[in-house]
Structure formats: C-alpha cells, structure tokens
Scaffold this active site. Structure first.
Site, short mmCIF file in Angstrom:
data_model
loop_
_atom_site.label_atom_id
_atom_site.label_comp_id
_atom_site.label_asym_id
_atom_site.label_seq_id
_atom_site.Cartn_x
_atom_site.Cartn_y
_atom_site.Cartn_z
N THR A 60 1.38 10.21 4.03
CA THR A 60 0.68 11.34 3.41
C THR A 60 -0.62 11.67 4.14
O THR A 60 -1.29 12.63 3.78
CB THR A 60 0.38 11.04 1.93
N LYS A 79 -11.26 -0.79 -1.38
CA LYS A 79 -10.97 -1.72 -0.27
C LYS A 79 -12.10 -1.54 0.75
O LYS A 79 -12.54 -0.41 0.93
CB LYS A 79 -9.63 -1.35 0.39
N GLU A 81 -0.04 -3.36 4.60
CA GLU A 81 -1.16 -2.41 4.66
C GLU A 81 -1.27 -1.74 6.03
O GLU A 81 -0.99 -2.38 7.04
CB GLU A 81 -2.48 -3.16 4.44
N ASP A 82 -1.69 -0.47 6.02
CA ASP A 82 -1.87 0.22 7.31
C ASP A 82 -3.34 0.40 7.67
O ASP A 82 -3.65 0.86 8.77
CB ASP A 82 -1.20 1.61 7.29
N LYS A 113 -8.50 6.80 6.25
CA LYS A 113 -7.33 6.07 5.74
C LYS A 113 -7.74 4.90 4.86
O LYS A 113 -8.57 4.08 5.26
CB LYS A 113 -6.45 5.56 6.90
N SER A 144 -2.63 0.72 -4.25
CA SER A 144 -3.07 1.89 -3.48
C SER A 144 -4.41 2.42 -3.98
O SER A 144 -4.71 2.33 -5.17
CB SER A 144 -2.00 2.99 -3.60
N ALA A 145 -5.18 3.00 -3.05
CA ALA A 145 -6.46 3.62 -3.43
C ALA A 145 -6.25 5.00 -4.02
O ALA A 145 -7.17 5.60 -4.58
CB ALA A 145 -7.35 3.72 -2.19
N ASP A 163 0.88 -1.16 0.00
CA ASP A 163 0.00 0.00 0.00
C ASP A 163 0.93 1.22 0.00
O ASP A 163 2.14 1.09 0.25
CB ASP A 163 -0.84 -0.07 1.29
N LEU A 164 0.39 2.39 -0.30
CA LEU A 164 1.27 3.58 -0.36
C LEU A 164 1.16 4.43 0.91
O LEU A 164 2.08 4.47 1.74
CB LEU A 164 0.92 4.42 -1.59
N ASP A 165 0.00 5.10 1.05
CA ASP A 165 -0.15 6.02 2.18
C ASP A 165 -0.14 5.27 3.50
O ASP A 165 -0.95 4.37 3.71
CB ASP A 165 -1.47 6.79 2.06
P1 B16 Z 1 -6.31 10.37 -3.52
P2 B16 Z 1 -3.62 4.20 0.20
C1 B16 Z 1 -5.42 6.22 0.19
O1 B16 Z 1 -4.16 5.69 -0.13
C2 B16 Z 1 -5.38 7.08 1.45
O2 B16 Z 1 -5.08 6.29 2.58
C3 B16 Z 1 -6.72 7.73 1.66
O3 B16 Z 1 -6.69 8.54 2.81
C4 B16 Z 1 -7.08 8.55 0.41
O4 B16 Z 1 -8.36 9.15 0.54
C5 B16 Z 1 -7.05 7.64 -0.81
O5 B16 Z 1 -5.77 7.04 -0.93
C6 B16 Z 1 -7.35 8.39 -2.10
O6 B16 Z 1 -6.32 9.29 -2.35
O7 B16 Z 1 -7.23 11.48 -3.10
O8 B16 Z 1 -4.87 10.76 -3.60
O9 B16 Z 1 -6.80 9.67 -4.77
O10 B16 Z 1 -3.50 4.13 1.67
O11 B16 Z 1 -4.63 3.22 -0.40
O12 B16 Z 1 -2.30 4.19 -0.50
MG MG Z 2 -2.75 3.17 3.44
#
Ligand code: B16
Ligand code: MG
Length: 224
Positions: A17, A145, A169-170, A45, A114-115, A9-11
């Site tokens: 972030t 997810k 994953e976090d 998150k 990542s989302a 996962d990224l964030d």
């Molecule tokens: P964006 P992950 C997610 O990333 C974040 O945890 C979540 O807080 C955020 O709303 C989502 O990405 C969408 O991000 O606005 O940049 O498209 O944890 O799945 O890497």
């Molecule tokens: Mg995350």
C-alpha cells in the site's frame, strides 16, 4: 511442532500500500506547496499518520495550526481510502496466502501487527481477515514502532510469550521493535536496509516450508 506466534506487519509485507500512501501524501503535500518524492515516501514506511504529516511539514519548513493539521490528515486519509476501496485479492504479495495457509494448517497462532488505522479495512478488501487470530493496529496503540507496543499487544492477544514470537516486517523501525521485544525478526525487503533483522528475504517466495518448520523449533538467542 512447537507453538509460536507469527506476527505479520501489513503494509509492505502482506500488501504493497506504500504506492497509495505515496499518491495521497504527494497530492496533499503539493496542495500546500511542498515537494514530495519517492525517497521521502520510503522514510514514512511503518511511521504513523501523525508522524508522517509532521515529517512532511518539517521537510517543507511549514508549521500549521492544530485544526489545519487535523484537516489535512483527514483529507489525506480520504484520498487513501479511495485507493483502498479499489483493492482486491490480486494485491496480496506473492506467496503470502500460501504461508498463511500453511501456518493455519499447522495450528500456529497468527496475528497482525500494523501501524495502520486502516488495517482491518484493507484485510477485508483482500479477503484475508479470517486468517488472523488477532489483529493489533494503529487504533490499539499509543506508541509507534520502534516501540514494541504493537507486537507486545499481539503476543498478549495470542497468549504466546514474546520470546516465542516471530515478526515479519518491511521497515527498519518494525525490525527494531521486534528485536527490542526479543522476538525473531524477519525482514522482508533489502538486506542492505534491514541490517538489524535476524533473517532477511526479498519476499515470501524465498521463504521455504522447511525454514518455517525450523522457526517453530528455535528461540531467538540460539538461532544463527
Ligand atoms: P494509516 P504498517 C503503516 O503500516 C505504513 O507503513 C505507513 O506508511 C503508514 O503511515 C502507517 O501504517 C499508518 O497508516 O494512515 O493507514 O493509519 O507498515 O505498520 O502495516
Ligand atoms: Mg510495513
């Protein structure tokens, strides 16, 4: 050593972030007279941008026209992008580079799951994009997810069976997605929150090379 697919996962796993999402969402929420605190940010998150704004409006008891909704999403994202633009390698979380480099050295396939629709921009800013054999992000999926679509797409891109994949994953939703896909789920964060994960570590400094080697030799069902 057996081949596994390692999906990150990224964030909250590679970079933090969440603090930038918080600042951008808070500014947006406050501009339409909705309070927004860190506890609420926690609940966003791993959640997509659309669902995040829906939740904030729900908390503030507000409904908006579709046009206004789209305008606010764009405004939040512009603010968020200004923060991302300032990012550099110093924002990579501890020992992430070490783990990625070890896996690469062992020829283990690595993917991002990542989302975020901004995932590629972030990986470029922190100069990690070349470490990934596949990148699946918010632009490539229609189901959020805990639906496992993002991770299943990553396994397809890596050409590795889902049962041979490991997910870092976090978020609770992300751990559930990995479990539904029958992948080994590794929580990065608090044990009390990521209860459903197969393993939980505070961060990557707690993950040893021996543990990574062990992962390459076992499947989800037999791991204890
Ligand atoms: P964006 P992950 C997610 O990333 C974040 O945890 C979540 O807080 C955020 O709303 C989502 O990405 C969408 O991000 O606005 O940049 O498209 O944890 O799945 O890497
Ligand atoms: Mg995350």
């Amino acid at each position: 050593m057996n081949k596994k697919g390692f999906i990150f996962d990224l964030d909250g796993v590679i970079v933090d972030t969440a603090k930038y999402h918080f600042l951008a969402w808070k500014k947006l929420a406050n501009s339409i007279d909705i309070d927004f605190n860190l506890e609420q940010n926690e609940q966003l998150k791993g959640i997509s941008r659309v669902h995040s704004l829906e939740k904030i409006l729900e908390w503030g008891n507000k409904t908006l026209s579709e046009d206004k909704f789209m305008e606010l999403m764009a405004r939040k994202n512009n603010d968020y992008l200004n923060y991302i633009d300032q990012m550099d390698e110093s924002e990579i979380l501890p020992d992430v580079t070490k783990i990625l480099e070890y896996l690469k050295q062992q020829n283990q396939p690595i993917a991002l799951g990542s989302a975020s629709k901004n995932a590629r921009a972030i990986l470029k800013r922190v100069k990690l994009i070349k470490k990934f054999d596949a990148i699946v992000d918010g632009n490539d999926v229609s189901k959020a997810k805990p639906h496992p679509e993002v991770f299943l797409n990553a396994t397809r891109a890596l050409k590795i069976n889902a049962k041979d994949c490991v997910v870092f994953e976090d978020s609770v939703a992300g751990i559930q997605a990995a479990n539904i896909a029958n992948m080994i789920s590794i929580g990065i964060g608090e044990k009390s929150i990521l209860k459903e994960a197969d393993f939980v570590f505070k961060d990557f400094t707690e993950i040893s090379i021996e543990f990574l080697n062990k992962l390459t030799n076992v499947e989800k069902k037999v791991i204890q």
